[in-house]
Write an enzyme that holds these catalytic residues in place. Structure first.
Site, PDB file in Angstrom:
ATOM      1  N   CYS A 162       0.802  -1.234   0.000  1.00  0.00           N
ATOM      2  CA  CYS A 162       0.000   0.000   0.000  1.00  0.00           C
ATOM      3  C   CYS A 162       0.831   1.279   0.000  1.00  0.00           C
ATOM      4  O   CYS A 162       0.276   2.366   0.022  1.00  0.00           O
ATOM      5  CB  CYS A 162      -0.960  -0.033   1.175  1.00  0.00           C
ATOM      6  SG  CYS A 162      -1.914  -1.560   1.161  1.00  0.00           S
ATOM      7  N   HIS A 287      -3.388   7.872   6.087  1.00  0.00           N
ATOM      8  CA  HIS A 287      -3.560   6.562   5.450  1.00  0.00           C
ATOM      9  C   HIS A 287      -4.978   6.089   5.794  1.00  0.00           C
ATOM     10  O   HIS A 287      -5.701   5.637   4.928  1.00  0.00           O
ATOM     11  CB  HIS A 287      -2.478   5.611   5.951  1.00  0.00           C
ATOM     12  CG  HIS A 287      -2.428   4.309   5.217  1.00  0.00           C
ATOM     13  ND1 HIS A 287      -2.377   4.225   3.850  1.00  0.00           N
ATOM     14  CD2 HIS A 287      -2.427   3.024   5.673  1.00  0.00           C
ATOM     15  CE1 HIS A 287      -2.345   2.940   3.485  1.00  0.00           C
ATOM     16  NE2 HIS A 287      -2.385   2.205   4.569  1.00  0.00           N
ATOM     17  N   HIS A 321      -9.984   1.689  -0.232  1.00  0.00           N
ATOM     18  CA  HIS A 321      -8.542   1.483  -0.133  1.00  0.00           C
ATOM     19  C   HIS A 321      -8.106   0.947  -1.485  1.00  0.00           C
ATOM     20  O   HIS A 321      -8.431  -0.181  -1.850  1.00  0.00           O
ATOM     21  CB  HIS A 321      -8.213   0.515   0.988  1.00  0.00           C
ATOM     22  CG  HIS A 321      -6.742   0.475   1.307  1.00  0.00           C
ATOM     23  ND1 HIS A 321      -5.783   0.993   0.454  1.00  0.00           N
ATOM     24  CD2 HIS A 321      -6.067  -0.002   2.386  1.00  0.00           C
ATOM     25  CE1 HIS A 321      -4.584   0.829   0.989  1.00  0.00           C
ATOM     26  NE2 HIS A 321      -4.732   0.237   2.167  1.00  0.00           N
TER      27      HIS A 321
END
Lengths: 402, 245
Positions: A162, A287, A321
């Site tokens: 990520c 995040h 996400h």
């Protein structure tokens, strides 16, 4: 030799995500906190309906000489590339194709096409026609960008889960500073597929509904898909990448260090590289995945670095996400808010959640509704990305320091 | 680009497990068996049981390279490069998804392309910058270039590890290459005790793409242990040149 961080320009930006397929479409929906792009799907996790932030418009087809690259990931990339094509052509004309590099991030490559190919083989004994090994290669994503644009400089893909999209910008800048490129097409792409959906389900990391970061009721992520590309140059004007910080947790493969030490280190290194004090950061794009572990570690780290007064939000409730693409997508959101300044004011995207703050987390100044803040120019903002393997990358973007 | 010092190296492939074996192989290369795995006995059991073949190979060469150069493994930046990553693990996950079977959470979290970078960080208690990349047949060169980019942004020696597994049976019919399992670690720094070399992109472009007999990583090692002044690696449209000094 280690050199002082040379800022670079994020000259042009193209993107596609659940909020739309151009900056003009995405921006108003982003600052309005529009969650209408998040919808239930039952075709990704076996036997379950979950929320996903899908791109719903038709995507450009990939055919002819590029047919071996045909997969959803590259279709998304092609849609984003079209938005910066003129700038890329200008750069190639000005510097020559061998001076234009490509660094892309991805964590899914053509997995969705591969899943179809494997299902077909299970039924018929043969892969789907046109299925090519390159669709399983992360490098294929970068090769596709080079083939489409005619860039002939260094070309590779980063895949650090990520944080990959953020790290692609870091590597692009480094290639400029090394002198091997005069411009770099950098960004990331990830598409929804069964492998990641079932993988995160197996880790009990998928939320029941929309993700709900920083809430005491948070229960995981919802996945999204996106492609983002920037043209990164040495220009002193335009939105600048002012600093970047990378670190590793040295803790666990799929859970962050609970103290947030790795995250904190990446943030501090980014600020140091930019030469900017924490109090001069106008906004933090978190995040903010919505997993209990990420939000706990990240809020500790963020509060230690920027305190409780700096506006923060996670934009993942709106776009999901997007895994390897998330660092580039969230840098694109920072790019948008910097390049759409209104006089003395910056407009910040809201942190959309159920409002049930988790008292166990240190307080952060979450942007509770669409908000404008006074930010003296040149403003700077921070974007955080933390990936599997404890791989952390934070970026400082800002207005030109002239 | 400025040059770099190669402080040390270590390589692994089936039946080629130490420096003497590699020096002999580089003098007279012979086919490499497609099956085998290092035992990575130095890893704590908890980590070792999570390691697939690529992780074992990459951590094996990392450990030997770090040991032979006497650097502190916690004080390095790192670059891990692999064309296909944990290929067998990824294929097994795809097979499960295609059959509608449950996904193994541990296999999923260890299938990411930076799994080896993460395992290295956990084993070495290394909290520094680390990246993982792929670039098709050009993966070795891209990893070397990213290592130079890493040296320029981090004030530490850079551990560069490159490797690949053999192509899994399920997709062998659509592969145009068949690498043996292999891994190579190079320790690179601005200065220190070791040979100097540099990498450049020759703007005159490629002549032709040659069919490489050996993976680029092993071609590089053969060159490094030889007395040849330069190594050309051609990946159309790019011609890369490594030079000593």
């Amino acid at each position: 030799m280690t050199s002082p961080f040379m800022a670079c320009a994020l000259r042009e930006m193209g993107l596609i995500c659940a909020l739309g397929s151009s900056a003009d479409q995405v921006w108003p929906r982003l600052v309005a906190g529009d969650t209408s792009g998040v919808t239930p799907r039952s075709d990704l996790v076996h036997g379950e309906t979950r929320m996903f932030a899908s791109v719903r418009e038709p995507l450009p087809e990939i055919a002819g000489a590029l047919a071996r690259h045909a997969c959803r990931n590259n279709q998304l990339t092609l849609a984003a590339l079209a938005q910066i094509q003129t700038g890329v052509e200008r750069a190639i004309h000005a510097h020559g194709a061998t001076r234009i590099g490509v660094v892309m991030g991805s964590s899914t490559a053509g997995f969705s096409a591969a899943e179809d190919a494997f299902r077909a083989r299970n039924q018929t004994g043969r892969f789907t026609p046109g299925f090519a090994l390159v669709q399983l290669e992360f490098g294929g994503v970068a090769e596709f960008v080079a083939d489409v644009t005619g860039a002939r400089g260094p070309c590779y893909a980063l895949s650090t889960a990520c944080s990959a999209g953020a790290k692609a910008l870091v590597s692009a800048r480094a290639l400029l500073q090394l002198g091997v490129c005069d411009a770099v097409i950098a960004g990331a792409a990830d598409s929804l597929c069964g492998l990641t959906a079932n993988g995160f389900r197996a880790l009990s990391a998928l939320s029941a509904g929309r993700s709900n970061p920083m809430s005491r009721n948070r229960d995981g992520i919802h996945l999204g898909e996106a492609a983002v590309v920037f043209l990164v140059t040495r220009d002193a004007d335009g939105v600048q990448l002012l600093g970047a910080g990378e670190s590793s947790d040295a803790h666990h493969m799929s859970a962050p260090d609970p103290d947030g030490k790795g995250a904190e280190s990446a943030m501090r290194r980014a600020l140091d590289a930019a030469g900017i004090a924490p109090r001069d950061i106008a906004y933090v794009n978190l995040h903010g995945t919505g997993t209990p572990q990420n939000d706990a570690a990240e809020s500790l780290a963020t509060a230690r670095v920027v305190g409780a007064a700096t506006p923060c939000s996670s934009t993942k409730p709106l776009v999901g996400h997007t895994l390897g693409a998330s660092g580039a997508l969230e840098a694109a959101f920072c790019w948008l808010l910097l390049s759409r300044r209104r006089g003395a004011m910056l407009t910040l995207p809201p942190h959309v959640f159920d409002g049930a703050l988790d008292a166990a987390l240190p307080p952060l100044a979450l942007v509770r509704e669409p908000m404008q803040v006074a930010a003296p120019a040149p403003a700077a903002v921070l974007s955080s990305s933390f990936g599997f393997g404890g791989n952390n990358c934070c970026l400082v973007l800002g207005e030109p320091r002239t | 680009m400025t040059g770099v010092t190669l402080l040390g190296w270590a390589a692994w492939a089936p039946n080629l497990e130490d420096e003497a074996a590699w020096r002999a192989w580089c003098e007279a290369p012979a086919p490499i068996p497609s099956v085998g795995a290092p035992d990575v006995g130095f890893l704590p059991l908890m980590l070792r049981r999570r390691c697939d073949l690529l992780s074992r190979m990459m951590l094996e060469v990392t450990q030997r390279c770090v040991e032979s150069t006497h650097v502190d493994r916690a004080k390095l930046a790192s670059v891990f490069a692999s064309r296909h990553g944990s290929f067998a693990t990824a294929i097994s996950l795809l097979e499960d998804v295609a059959r509608g079977e449950a996904t193994s959470p541990a296999r999923f979290s260890h299938s990411v392309h930076n799994a080896q970078a993460g395992l290295f960080s956990i084993w070495a208690l290394n909290r520094h910058a680390s990246t993982a990349l792929a670039a098709g047949p050009e993966t070795f060169v891209a990893g070397f270039l990213e290592s130079l980019a890493m040296l320029q942004r981090e004030p530490l020696p850079v551990l560069f590890v490159v490797g690949d597994e053999a192509i899994p049976e399920a997709v062998r019919s659509i592969s145009d290459h068949a690498p043996p399992p292999h891994a190579l670690a190079l320790l690179l720094a601005d200065q220190g005790e070791g040979g100097r070399l540099n990498l450049r992109l020759d703007a005159s472009g490629p002549s032709e793409t040659r069919a490489d007999t050996w993976p680029n990583a092993l071609a590089f090692l053969r060159w490094w242990l030889s007395s040849e002044p330069r190594l050309e690696l051609v990946h159309s449209p790019r011609r890369w040149i490594f030079e000593r000094g």
